[in-house]
Design a protein around this motif. Structure first.
Motif, PDB file in Angstrom:
ATOM      1  N   SER A 553       0.839  -1.198   0.000  1.00 35.29           N
ATOM      2  CA  SER A 553       0.000   0.000   0.000  1.00 35.29           C
ATOM      3  C   SER A 553       0.872   1.245   0.000  1.00 35.29           C
ATOM      4  O   SER A 553       1.628   1.485   0.956  1.00 35.29           O
ATOM      5  CB  SER A 553      -0.924   0.011   1.217  1.00 35.29           C
ATOM      6  OG  SER A 553      -1.588   1.258   1.291  1.00 35.29           O
ATOM      7  N   SER A 607      -4.919   3.437   7.229  1.00 36.62           N
ATOM      8  CA  SER A 607      -3.842   2.457   7.120  1.00 36.62           C
ATOM      9  C   SER A 607      -3.667   1.693   8.418  1.00 36.62           C
ATOM     10  O   SER A 607      -3.450   0.470   8.425  1.00 36.62           O
ATOM     11  CB  SER A 607      -2.539   3.162   6.737  1.00 36.62           C
ATOM     12  OG  SER A 607      -2.648   3.773   5.471  1.00 36.62           O
ATOM     13  N   ASN A 611      -6.190  -0.637   6.089  1.00 37.05           N
ATOM     14  CA  ASN A 611      -6.423  -0.214   4.709  1.00 37.05           C
ATOM     15  C   ASN A 611      -7.744  -0.762   4.179  1.00 37.05           C
ATOM     16  O   ASN A 611      -7.878  -1.104   3.004  1.00 37.05           O
ATOM     17  CB  ASN A 611      -5.244  -0.678   3.837  1.00 37.05           C
ATOM     18  CG  ASN A 611      -5.302  -0.159   2.411  1.00 37.05           C
ATOM     19  OD1 ASN A 611      -5.602   1.008   2.178  1.00 37.05           O
ATOM     20  ND2 ASN A 611      -5.012  -1.031   1.456  1.00 37.05           N
ATOM     21  N   ALA A 638      -8.304   4.049   0.867  1.00 34.90           N
ATOM     22  CA  ALA A 638      -8.137   2.649   1.274  1.00 34.90           C
ATOM     23  C   ALA A 638      -8.821   1.777   0.228  1.00 34.90           C
ATOM     24  O   ALA A 638      -9.771   2.203  -0.428  1.00 34.90           O
ATOM     25  CB  ALA A 638      -8.730   2.403   2.654  1.00 34.90           C
ATOM     26  N   HIS A 646      -3.233  -6.320   3.124  1.00 38.32           N
ATOM     27  CA  HIS A 646      -2.534  -5.057   3.361  1.00 38.32           C
ATOM     28  C   HIS A 646      -1.075  -5.259   3.749  1.00 38.32           C
ATOM     29  O   HIS A 646      -0.782  -5.798   4.814  1.00 38.32           O
ATOM     30  CB  HIS A 646      -3.258  -4.287   4.479  1.00 38.32           C
ATOM     31  CG  HIS A 646      -2.664  -2.965   4.806  1.00 38.32           C
ATOM     32  ND1 HIS A 646      -2.548  -2.502   6.105  1.00 38.32           N
ATOM     33  CD2 HIS A 646      -2.140  -1.990   4.014  1.00 38.32           C
ATOM     34  CE1 HIS A 646      -2.000  -1.297   6.097  1.00 38.32           C
ATOM     35  NE2 HIS A 646      -1.741  -0.967   4.852  1.00 38.32           N
TER      36      HIS A 646
END
Length: 891
Positions: A553, A607, A611, A638, A646
């Motif tokens: 991410s 996060s 996420n 997200a 994630h």
């Protein structure tokens, strides 16, 4: 009257050295041509490669008619070739389908001409992967296999070859002529095979393939190694016939190797490490073992002791940068160039001489990240004490065993998205076996290289099969515990799901490994010729959401650091002082900076919450929304659907290290103590985020590459690590010019400033902080929630919305809600302060909490935390600048 010279300069119609038509199924050809009602269309083929294009059309060879198919592609073909939808479609009559296999073993082209005067409209060669998949959907064994009597069989998929011979060598030297063995062709599978003798074991081999090569326009006799090689000679000149079941290739206790415990994916903590970096400059490792797999067996070395401490703190997986056979490192040690470290160390911290000295020898110094695949299923020879043959197999297994026994599982960084070379290049393998099949081609038939190398085409069946077979070998024969896919977005989602299904079928009882415990993750970036599903649904961040196959991410990375890899070199973020420590580059007024910090704080919160696209949040603008509907910088803040989607990170091998990023983003007047705290704050965000945290090796020691943003070939000098924490590599000279010159004027004054070079005390502080964050994550399952439902149930944020104290993110983890977790704490409050000043926050709910500083934060490693406070009577917390504070309530 036209000038004759002008007429002669007019380009001829059609080109047989271009592949602008697509043979997608035995009965179907697609051609990007302006189809005319009075045109005729033909297939031309020659089994001796004699087709020539003249002004009168294609000469020589045989001709078959094509009929225009006005309905276009059917649904199956549209799904397989979405980029061809809408192009003119042509059909080959059923009575000619029996010729297709023979045609494909020669030269083939299509031609269009006006039916009234036979004047040429266009002619081109064809791309043939689709029709090969239609004819030869092979699922059996390839490469070398042994039967119960230890008799080897060698198999090669080469359906377009006219002939294949096995060249067998008694050893890897080229001083004697090989023995030649004809191979038998199976018309139904496209596989050539030969049954050998037990005495062939450990001998070396190549294949000699007689095949038409479109890029040269003629038949070539290619001598090439086996794409399914399991062992190789030095510098990959010969494949070797080996039996991976041989006891001599297995370390003692290999068959009974016990894996470190892993209850669920969200217990994983990843640590990205390069094999050579790990030990090449470690004086505690014997000189002959430095930079090798064997270095991991030296349990008392500085590096292994360091890993052991991290394992005890909570690290679970070591992610190794590419360790398959790569094309860009000299494997014969005497032929490598030695680097004069003493000379380099004598140069000024901001000198350009270090990189100038290294540049001429950078391809011969033994260092490369290794994202240059040559053979996917053989361990890289330069990391072995003997690159000539099967020693690498034993030593790779010894490395895995040693790390497992230390309590660490092993991840391989795999690079199936491209090969180092294609066509007739000396390092090419796949394209010299089946030209034009394994690589993704553009509209002219050129190999796409959006990944900076020759892109493979995993949408083709046999490329997907190569991935599956290779990964199965690494999982079963080498007991690898996870795979990280380089540029995973260049594969299709269905490739990744097929890999997941294959691994899930591996069991301890039958295969000796628990395939379900093997974790998959990769880069889900969306770009190039596959972007937005152009070749089928590609394995991007959004596409992989909900699969449990993780994607990196960029949301937390960019929010914490500021800017991004390709923009905003000095742009600051949450952890690098944007709020109230602006650098000279930052021109925005305080009110504007404050608003932006509030925006990126929402990204940080999401996060931390894994996420999740459906995680509810009150945005800084007062909007009650969910992560997938909150747009920041034009994209959802997200995108995940479950926490193991994630991968939370703020640094990796790509781009500047975290500490280097802090150095260039922090204001020039910021003391080293503040810079270290910024760095540690960013690591805290990763360590305590839901999902799976990922760290770049050495970040815990303020790792620097002297501002090199792309150190893939920058030698050991710019990539070295001191595991003892005594010598920081900041100020090792200006980074290599090719990738960094535009920033030299910015970074030179920083490198030259001795006050900005971390001391051993700075490194020790960062190391202690990192270990503490890992221990805190391990201390409670509340930091490692396994489902989206649990996260939405047990995790929420205070200090949100338009009235928030900007720069302070306050996360609550409450185990009093729902089913209890494995945690000694019923409640946890974590506060992250992105300001250099102490920030306070009051909330009525705090009056109901009985919070104390986490036991691991009471050990005094960070005296600044003595300023942190929780006041139940006033319902308030106070958090020191650039700090992460964790309070807990015991059960």
């Amino acid at each position: 009257m036209l000038d004759q010279s002008v007429v002669e300069e007019q380009p001829s119609v059609g080109q047989l050295d271009r592949l602008r038509a697509y043979w997608v199924r035995r009965d179907t050809i697609v051609w990007n041509i302006h189809a005319l009602p009075n045109a005729r269309y033909e297939v031309h083929y020659s089994l001796d490669g004699s087709l020539k294009l003249t002004a009168q059309g294609i000469q020589h060879g045989q001709v078959l008619p094509l009929e225009r198919h006005l309905p276009g592609l059917d649904a199956d073909l549209v799904a397989a070739f979405p980029h061809l939808q809408g192009l003119p479609v042509f059909r080959l009559a059923a009575e000619h389908h029996g010729l297709v296999a023979k045609i494909l073993r020669g030269q083939v082209a299509v031609q269009a001409y006006h039916s009234d005067d036979r004047s040429l409209i266009d002619a081109t060669a064809l791309q043939i992967p689709g029709v090969l998949d239609d004819l030869y959907h092979y699922t059996g064994e390839l490469g070398v296999s042994f039967d119960q009597e230890k008799i080897p069989t060698l198999r090669l998929w080469a359906p377009t070859a006219r002939n294949v011979e096995l060249l067998l060598y008694a050893d890897s030297a080229k001083t004697t002529e090989p023995q030649r063995y004809p191979m038998q062709f199976d018309e139904g599978t496209g596989v050539w095979s030969v049954v050998g003798k037990p005495a062939w074991k450990n001998q070396f081999y190549r294949y000699e393939i007689d095949v038409f090569v479109p890029s040269t326009g003629q038949f070539e006799r290619n001598s090439v190694t086996d794409p399914y090689s399991l062992s190789l000679s030095t510098n990959s000149q010969h494949s070797q016939i080996v039996d991976l079941q041989s006891k001599g290739l297995q370390p003692k206790g290999w068959s009974k190797l016990a894996k470190p415990s892993l209850a669920k994916p969200t217990d994983i903590v990843l640590y990205e490490l390069h094999v050579r970096d790990f030990s090449i400059t470690d004086p505690s490792v014997p000189a002959e073992l430095r930079g090798t797999y064997k270095a991991f067996t030296q349990l008392e070395s500085n590096g292994m002791q360091h890993l052991q401490r991290l394992a005890k703190a909570g690290l679970s997986h070591v992610h190794l940068l590419p360790v398959f056979d790569i094309a860009t490192v000299e494997e014969h040690r005497p032929d490598r160039k030695r680097i004069d470290f003493e000379y380099l160390a004598s140069l000024p911290a901001d000198s350009s001489e270090q990189q100038a000295y290294l540049y001429p020898i950078r391809d011969r110094d033994g260092f490369n990240w290794g994202y240059d695949p040559r053979h996917y299923t053989t361990p890289e020879g330069s990391y072995s004490t003997d690159s000539n043959g099967a020693t690498r197999i034993l030593e790779f297994r010894e490395m895995v065993q040693a790390l497992n026994q230390l309590g660490l599982r092993v991840v391989m960084d795999v690079v199936y998205n491209h090969t180092h070379s294609s066509g007739q290049a000396s390092c090419a393998v796949l394209d010299r076996v089946v030209p034009g099949y394994y690589h993704r081609l553009d509209a002219d038939g050129n190999v796409c290289n959006s990944t900076c190398c020759a892109n493979t085409a995993s949408e083709q069946h046999m490329m997907e099969k190569l991935m599956l077979d290779s990964l199965r070998t690494w999982a079963v024969e080498y007991k690898v515990d996870g795979f990280r896919f380089d540029l995973m977005g260049h594969h299709l989602k269905r490739n990744m799901l097929a890999i997941r299904e294959m691994l899930d079928g591996l069991t301890l009882a039958e295969h000796g490994v628990d395939g379900k415990a093997i974790y998959l993750y990769g880069e889900g970036w969306n770009f190039g010729e596959v972007a937005d599903g152009a070749r089928g649904e590609n394995a991007t961040q959004h596409a992989m959401a909900g699969t449990g196959i993780g994607t990196f991410s960029d949301r937390l990375r960019d929010a914490a650091r500021g800017g991004g890899p390709f923009v905003g070199f000095q742009v600051q973020g949450f952890a690098t002082g944007l709020l109230d420590r602006p650098n000279h580059y930052e021109q925005r007024a305080l009110v504007e900076r404050t608003y932006h910090v509030a925006v990126i704080s929402d990204v940080v919160r999401l996060s931390l919450a894994g996420n999740l696209a459906d995680y509810p949040i009150l945005s800084c603008e007062g909007q009650q929304t969910i992560g997938g509907h909150l747009y920041v910088n034009g994209k959802p803040a997200a995108y995940g659907l479950r926490p193991d989607d994630h991968i939370a990170y703020v640094s990796a091998h790509d781009n500047e290290t975290l500490f280097d990023g802090v150095q260039v983003k922090a204001p020039i007047e910021a003391p080293i103590a503040d810079r270290v705290r910024m760095h540690n704050l960013a690591l805290s965000l990763v360590a305590l985020a839901q999902g799976i945290p990922f760290f770049h090796a050495g970040d815990e020691l303020l790792r620097s590459k002297s501002m090199d943003r792309n150190s893939y070939n920058s030698s050991d000098w710019f990539n070295r690590i001191d595991w003892t924490g005594q010598q920081n590599t900041w100020g090792s000279g200006l980074p290599p010019s090719a990738d960094n010159h535009e920033h030299w004027s910015t970074v030179a004054p920083l490198l030259a400033d001795p006050a900005l070079k971390p001391t051993p005390e700075d490194m020790a502080f960062s190391y202690a902080h990192f270990q503490t964050m890992l221990q805190i994550r391990r201390s409670s399952e509340l930091f490692r929630l396994s489902t989206a439902e649990l996260i939405k149930q047990k995790l929420w944020f205070l200090n949100t919305g338009p009235e928030q104290v900007v720069g302070l993110v306050v996360m609550v983890l409450d185990d009093e809600v729902g089913e209890a977790c494995d945690s000694p704490f019923c409640r946890i409050v974590v506060a992250f302060n992105g300001s250099h000043q102490q920030l306070s926050y009051s909330d009525a709910s705090f009056g109901h909490y009985d919070l104390q500083l986490h036991p691991l934060l009471r050990n005094g490693y960070d005296p600044v935390l003595e300023q942190a406070s929780f006041d139940r009577s006033h319902g308030s917390i106070s958090v020191p600048g650039f700090s992460c504070v964790v309070w807990v309530e015991q059960r």
